[in-house]
Write a protein that holds these residues in place. Structure first.
Motif, short mmCIF file in Angstrom:
data_model
loop_
_atom_site.label_atom_id
_atom_site.label_comp_id
_atom_site.label_asym_id
_atom_site.label_seq_id
_atom_site.Cartn_x
_atom_site.Cartn_y
_atom_site.Cartn_z
N UNK A 54 0.94 -0.90 0.47
CA UNK A 54 0.19 0.50 -0.56
C UNK A 54 0.78 0.98 0.16
N UNK A 55 2.30 1.08 0.31
CA UNK A 55 2.89 2.38 0.26
C UNK A 55 3.06 2.62 -0.97
N UNK A 56 2.78 1.77 -2.31
CA UNK A 56 2.42 2.78 -3.50
C UNK A 56 1.93 3.34 -4.20
N UNK A 157 -4.38 -2.66 -3.64
CA UNK A 157 -5.83 -2.89 -4.33
C UNK A 157 -6.21 -4.73 -3.11
N UNK A 158 -6.34 -5.60 -3.41
CA UNK A 158 -6.03 -6.67 -2.48
C UNK A 158 -5.33 -6.97 -0.84
N UNK A 162 -9.05 -6.59 0.49
CA UNK A 162 -9.16 -8.03 0.45
C UNK A 162 -10.26 -8.54 0.60
N UNK A 163 -10.76 -9.60 -0.47
CA UNK A 163 -12.08 -9.83 -0.51
C UNK A 163 -13.01 -9.13 -1.39
N UNK A 164 -13.27 -7.26 -2.03
CA UNK A 164 -13.62 -6.99 -1.88
C UNK A 164 -14.01 -7.20 -3.61
N UNK A 394 0.88 -11.55 -6.92
CA UNK A 394 0.12 -12.55 -7.12
C UNK A 394 -0.92 -12.78 -5.89
N UNK A 395 0.01 -12.45 -4.46
CA UNK A 395 -1.13 -12.95 -3.23
C UNK A 395 -1.97 -11.05 -3.47
N UNK A 396 -1.49 -10.37 -3.38
CA UNK A 396 -2.25 -9.24 -3.08
C UNK A 396 -4.00 -9.48 -4.28
N UNK A 397 -3.11 -9.75 -5.59
CA UNK A 397 -3.86 -10.13 -6.99
C UNK A 397 -5.14 -10.74 -6.25
N UNK A 398 -4.45 -12.37 -5.97
CA UNK A 398 -5.71 -13.64 -5.45
C UNK A 398 -6.61 -13.09 -3.49
N UNK A 399 -6.48 -11.83 -3.13
CA UNK A 399 -6.61 -11.51 -2.40
C UNK A 399 -7.57 -10.84 -2.45
N UNK A 400 -7.86 -10.03 -3.60
CA UNK A 400 -8.57 -9.21 -3.84
C UNK A 400 -9.84 -9.90 -4.85
#
Length: 411
Positions: A54-56, A157-158, A162-164, A394-400
């Motif tokens: 999220x710092x990005x 975003x994820x 997450x999950x949204x 990839x973890x971020x996209x999977x969580x999103x």
């Protein structure tokens, strides 16, 4: 000396240091400060830990507050070069070249990101600036510029939502746009609050029951692929996974080497009678070059499952060869096969480089996948955080999208 109206003499130049009041100097100091913050956002945000992504989100605010177009380019360069800092060493490892070539490739890769953000920057605040940032974000998400659209802030975003799913993607996009306005402090507080909540309740993506990703440590070398020994070692690892009760095994990119009828017969023969289905990375050679693929293998046969949409530019994808009537290089299937049927599930496949850019995963999720399968061959990333960054993205996209995730890497 000169004299004032009272007749008293005074110096021609004030003894006060003039530069702090100079607009040029103030802009230069501001640019340096923004660049330092952009570098920090790139280094820490893209450290390989999902929770720092999220710092990005701070990058749009730094870009928007740049005092000039040149400053916007400098800020963009600082962020991108910091986020992709592993590229010079990775290029040295892969090509066996000197650091100068690696630095040239690193700087060259940043040109698209810097040019897009510098050209679209405007000194006029308000809706126009926000629209311009939206345009830059979209341009860096899809080909042709999206081919080198690494470190895209929307990836976070994820982690924040997450999950949204698509709602979370929309919320993140609105947050990024708000960071370019005078309300960026409020947007920072809102995004920070959402991030704090998600961090407190953070969970890793789930694993589908009966599936397993098997990492390998065969290393590698440019132009060399799996030999007979590696095939037998990998097949033994697959059989061991089957003995533990797993029904589906995912192997890294390139695990099955160059895919030929002989290699296919070897794998099918060895897996005959074993209750297992394998997703293995391989190279499929044809008259134009080769495809980087995923292959489905079982004791009953094999089939090509997926052809990579975006191979690594320069080291794999070399489109200029066709201009000089030469074959070779990996072929890019930009928007092909976003979803494949494998193991009784709809799979979103991502091979290596596809995990660093936005459009492959977003295209795949349009088709409602059940699982994300991400593989890579990271032998050339030794001494860098590239594989860790791939995994965190990839973890971020999977969580999103709240999707199970299977990963397998060779290092």
């Amino acid at each position: 000396m000169t004299r004032d109206i009272s007749g008293r003499s005074r110096p021609l130049v004030s003894s006060a240091w003039p530069f702090p009041s100079s607009p040029f100097t103030r802009d230069a100091v501001k640019t340096v400060g923004l660049m330092v913050l952009a570098v920090a956002a790139g280094v820490i945000g893209w450290s390989g830990h999902p929770i720092t992504l999220p710092l990005a989100f701070g990058f749009p605010a730094l870009w928007a507050n740049s005092p000039s177009r040149i400053a916007a380019g400098i800020v963009s360069a600082g962020y991108f070069l910091a986020a992709s800092r592993g590229l010079p060493q990775g290029a040295v490892n892969y090509f066996g070249s000197g650091i100068a070539e690696g630095l040239a490739l690193w700087l060259g890769a940043s040109l698209a990101f810097v040019a897009v953000h510098a050209v679209l920057w405007t000194s006029r605040s308000g809706r126009g600036r926000t629209v311009r940032y939206a345009a830059a974000a979209v341009i860096m998400s899809v080909p042709p510029f999206g081919i080198v659209g690494w470190a895209h802030p929307i990836t976070a975003a994820g982690i924040v939502f997450p999950g949204w799913g698509w709602w979370g993607l929309g919320a993140a996009a609105i947050g990024l746009l708000a960071m370019t306005t005078k309300f960026w402090p409020i947007a920072t507080l809102v995004l920070g609050g959402a991030f704090a909540w998600s961090a407190a309740t953070w969970t890793e993506p789930s694993l589908p029951q009966g599936w397993i990703g098997v990492d390998t440590k065969f290393g590698g070398e440019r132009g060399k692929y799996a030999g007979l020994f590696q095939h037998h070692e990998t097949i033994a690892a697959v059989k061991a996974a089957a003995a533990q009760g797993h029904k589906v095994v995912v192997l890294p990119e390139g695990a099955a080497g160059v895919w030929t009828p002989t290699v296919e017969r070897l794998w099918v023969h060895e897996l005959r009678g074993v209750d297992i289905t394998v997703n293995a990375g391989a190279i499929l050679v044809d008259g134009q070059g080769y495809d980087n693929v995923m292959v489905e293998i079982s004791g009953e046969g094999a089939r090509i499952l997926y052809r990579e949409r975006m191979p690594v530019p320069i080291s794999m994808w070399q489109p200029w060869l066709t201009l000089i009537a030469k074959s070779g290089g990996a072929q890019a299937h930009f928007f092909a096969n976003p979803i494949v049927e494998f193991g009784g599930a709809r799979v979103a496949p991502l091979i290596c480089y596809e995990q660093l850019i936005a459009w492959p995963v977003l295209q795949s999720t349009l088709y409602s996948p059940d699982i994300i399968v991400a593989t890579g061959n990271g032998w050339w990333t030794d001494g860098t955080s590239i594989v860790a960054i791939q995994k965190s993205a990839t973890i971020a996209w999977a969580r999103l999208f709240d999707l199970p995730l299977i990963m397998a890497f060779n290092i």
